[in-house]
Design an enzyme around this catalytic site. Structure first.
Site, short mmCIF file in Angstrom:
data_model
loop_
_atom_site.label_atom_id
_atom_site.label_comp_id
_atom_site.label_asym_id
_atom_site.label_seq_id
_atom_site.Cartn_x
_atom_site.Cartn_y
_atom_site.Cartn_z
N THR A 1 -0.90 0.64 -10.32
CA THR A 1 -2.06 -0.03 -9.77
C THR A 1 -2.99 0.83 -8.97
O THR A 1 -4.11 0.72 -8.50
CB THR A 1 -2.01 -1.48 -9.31
OG1 THR A 1 -3.23 -2.24 -9.21
CG2 THR A 1 -1.51 -1.33 -7.95
N GLU B 1 -12.27 -0.30 -10.23
CA GLU B 1 -11.81 -1.28 -11.27
C GLU B 1 -12.64 -1.41 -12.65
O GLU B 1 -12.23 -1.37 -13.72
CB GLU B 1 -11.54 -2.59 -10.77
CG GLU B 1 -10.56 -2.88 -9.77
CD GLU B 1 -10.84 -2.30 -8.39
OE1 GLU B 1 -9.92 -1.94 -7.67
OE2 GLU B 1 -12.09 -2.12 -8.08
N ARG C 1 0.75 3.62 -3.32
CA ARG C 1 -0.17 4.82 -3.18
C ARG C 1 0.83 6.30 -2.93
O ARG C 1 0.81 7.25 -3.65
CB ARG C 1 -1.05 4.94 -1.75
CG ARG C 1 -2.29 3.94 -1.93
CD ARG C 1 -3.17 3.97 -0.90
NE ARG C 1 -3.83 2.72 -0.58
CZ ARG C 1 -5.15 2.72 -0.08
NH1 ARG C 1 -5.95 3.71 -0.03
NH2 ARG C 1 -5.60 1.71 0.06
N ASP D 1 -4.33 -10.11 -8.32
CA ASP D 1 -4.78 -9.02 -9.59
C ASP D 1 -3.34 -8.43 -10.09
O ASP D 1 -3.02 -8.59 -11.07
CB ASP D 1 -5.75 -8.20 -9.06
CG ASP D 1 -5.54 -7.57 -7.72
OD1 ASP D 1 -4.35 -7.71 -7.11
OD2 ASP D 1 -6.47 -6.65 -7.12
N GLU E 1 0.82 -1.42 0.10
CA GLU E 1 0.19 -0.03 0.01
C GLU E 1 0.74 1.34 -0.12
O GLU E 1 0.65 2.08 -0.65
CB GLU E 1 -0.82 0.07 1.28
CG GLU E 1 -2.06 -1.11 1.11
CD GLU E 1 -3.15 -0.88 0.24
OE1 GLU E 1 -3.06 -0.09 -0.51
OE2 GLU E 1 -4.11 -1.91 0.12
#
Length: 521
Positions: free
Chosen positions: A507, A421, A138, A287, A134
């Site tokens: 992502t 998504e 981010r 994913d 994360e």
């Protein structure tokens, strides 16, 4: 870097290399399109829709700034901030996630407010356990993207400083990083300094294993940290091609380990380098590993052939074993548990339509057509998960059981937390096909968000998409500003705004440049 003094009395050798400098101006000249676009003469209705999405972003930001600035997320119903435990003492997740979206949307005043917070209040000397994944997608992603978009040095220096704090996570027997890193700094809290850099895996991850989507989603960001710093250690950690005495490369471990039916399970031991259990999913846990394979190849200007081959082989195994068609004719990607299929698809897996479409553009003819069709079919299935709900927003997961298709059958899967998504796939499919239905579907989402998620002081997720009077969850996720609103905005932009010829989205939807050339000054 060794701090040991030379044993003799001789003065240490001087480093005579010129200090590394990334040539930002040269990088900007290498872009094939203006960052925020440059084509005049668009349709006024499209512009009006884009302006509406810009207004939503301003509303989300203004409320965050008013009630939660410096916290990680806004709680819009109670009008306060939320910190959470994912970022290990880091703050301002919404600021960092929103920066590039504010810039792209030309919300200049709001961008300056965010930049000022980074300059004056963004503290990296923190202590606490953070998710490597994360923080990377981010914070590192957001800071890197904003540097590349603006050339402002503060974003680069913060990205590099934070990147260095993540490196100890790789100190495992295999070099496969663990999921959690302590960001604490030696000296800041003496009684805890022994924790600095210790990393361990999430308690809930299977038997202390590392998660495929987490250790497989570092490559793009770490390559850019390496590019900007002139320090190959970042690239070496991302592909982990350090000398054998330090760590083994992630790809080498993955290429060597036996893959059941060519599939990559979600859990790998960072100690032994072997699978911990055979659960395969293109949704959460798996994913972005697949996404970063094709994107690593694209970011390398199509030179990273190893990544391309791994992507092609993985997608072939997915097509063969996981892609199914429901009785009602909907194509979906099932999950696989030790050879038994679970006929469900998570909202997170809906990114795969966009990924497969992106990969199809660069495939051989027969495969290209097949993958274009597969991408469109999966995206259409994800659209169905939205249209079959009362709110016209999709659930966290949906199933294909007898009598129920593309709907959540469990109470625990009926929520929507402002996830991106589905609109991400609409954006890619629009750019690659220009079929107007994708803009139409995107506008349906805008209207549903306005109707069901917009509250007095921001946007909130909802607990049940199958009721027209949903309960709000009181959370404006940072990825709503980073991803959901950015992809919706780009869906109604001309193709040259953040052109896919120049940029690859990480992502968390942070744009990182394709390496068209070498920018060392």
């Amino acid at each position: 870097e060794s701090r040991a003094q030379p044993s003799s009395g001789a003065p240490p050798a001087r480093d005579t290399r010129a200090p590394f400098r990334f040539d930002y101006e040269r990088f900007r000249r290498s872009l094939r399109h203006p960052v925020r676009g440059g084509r005049p003469g668009e349709d006024p209705a499209t512009r009006a829709r884009r302006m509406k999405i810009k207004e939503m972003m301003k509303f989300a930001w203004d409320n965050y700034k008013q009630y939660a600035l410096g916290k990680n997320e806004l709680r819009p119903l109670t009008k306060n901030g939320h910190i959470g435990n994912m970022f290990g003492g880091l703050r301002g997740a919404t600021v960092i996630d929103a920066l590039d979206t504010l810039y792209i949307m030309e919300l200049e005043e709001e961008f300056q407010e965010a930049k000022q917070w980074v300059e004056k209040s963004f503290d990296l000397n923190v202590n606490g356990e953070a998710s490597l994944f994360e923080v990377n997608i981010r914070y590192i992603g957001g800071l890197l993207a904003t540097y590349y978009l603006t050339g402002e040095e503060v974003f680069k220096s913060k990205a590099l400083e934070l990147g260095e704090k993540l490196l100890p996570a790789f100190n495992t027997p295999t070099g496969i990083p663990r999921g959690v890193i302590n960001l604490g700094r030696q000296g800041t809290r003496p009684q805890q300094h022994f924790l600095y850099g210790m990393s361990w895996s999430w308690g809930w991850a299977s038997a202390g294993s590392s998660i495929l989507a987490e250790f497989g989603t570092l490559h793009l960001e770490f390559l850019h940290l390496s590019e900007l710093s002139g320090n190959p250690v970042f690239a070496e950690k991302a592909t982990l091609s350090l000398s054998l005495s330090q760590v083994m490369n992630i790809r080498r471990v993955l290429n060597r380990v036996e893959k059941p039916q060519g599939l990559y399970p979600n859990f790998l031991s960072p100690v032994t380098g072997s699978w911990v259990q055979h659960h395969v999913s293109i949704g959460g846990l798996g994913d972005s590993f697949y996404e970063y394979l094709i994107k690593s190849w694209l970011m390398s200007d199509k030179k990273d052939s190893e990544a391309k081959k791994m992507y092609d082989d993985a997608l072939e195994a997915i097509e063969k074993h996981l892609v199914k068609k429901s009785a009602g004719g909907l194509t979906y990607i099932a999950e696989w548990r030790g050879g038994i299929l679970d006929h469900k698809m998570g909202h997170l897996a809906c990114f795969s339509g966009g990924m497969i479409a992106l990969g199809a553009e660069h495939a051989q003819e027969e495969r290209r057509q097949r993958h274009r069709e597969l991408a469109a079919e999966i995206t259409s299935t994800c659209h169905e998960s939205y249209t079959r709900s009362d709110t016209k927003l999709g659930p966290e997961a949906f199933r294909f059981d007898a009598g129920s298709e593309a709907m959540a059958t469990r109470l625990s899967e009926r929520y929507y937390i402002l996830r991106p998504e589905v609109v991400e796939s609409y954006m890619y499919l629009w750019r690659l096909t220009h079929d107007p239905k994708y803009r139409h579907w995107g506008w349906e989402v805008v209207q549903a968000l306005e109707k069901h998620c917009r509250v007095e002081a921001g946007f909130s997720g909802i607990r049940d998409v199958y009721t027209t009077t949903p309960t709000h969850d009181n959370m404006q996720q940072s990825f709503f500003l980073a991803e959901t609103l950015k992809y919706l905005y780009l869906l109604f932009c001309e193709d040259d705004v953040l052109s896919l010829e120049d940029w690859v989205f990480n992502t968390e939807a942070h744009p990182l440049p394709i390496n068209h050339t070498d920018f060392k000054a």
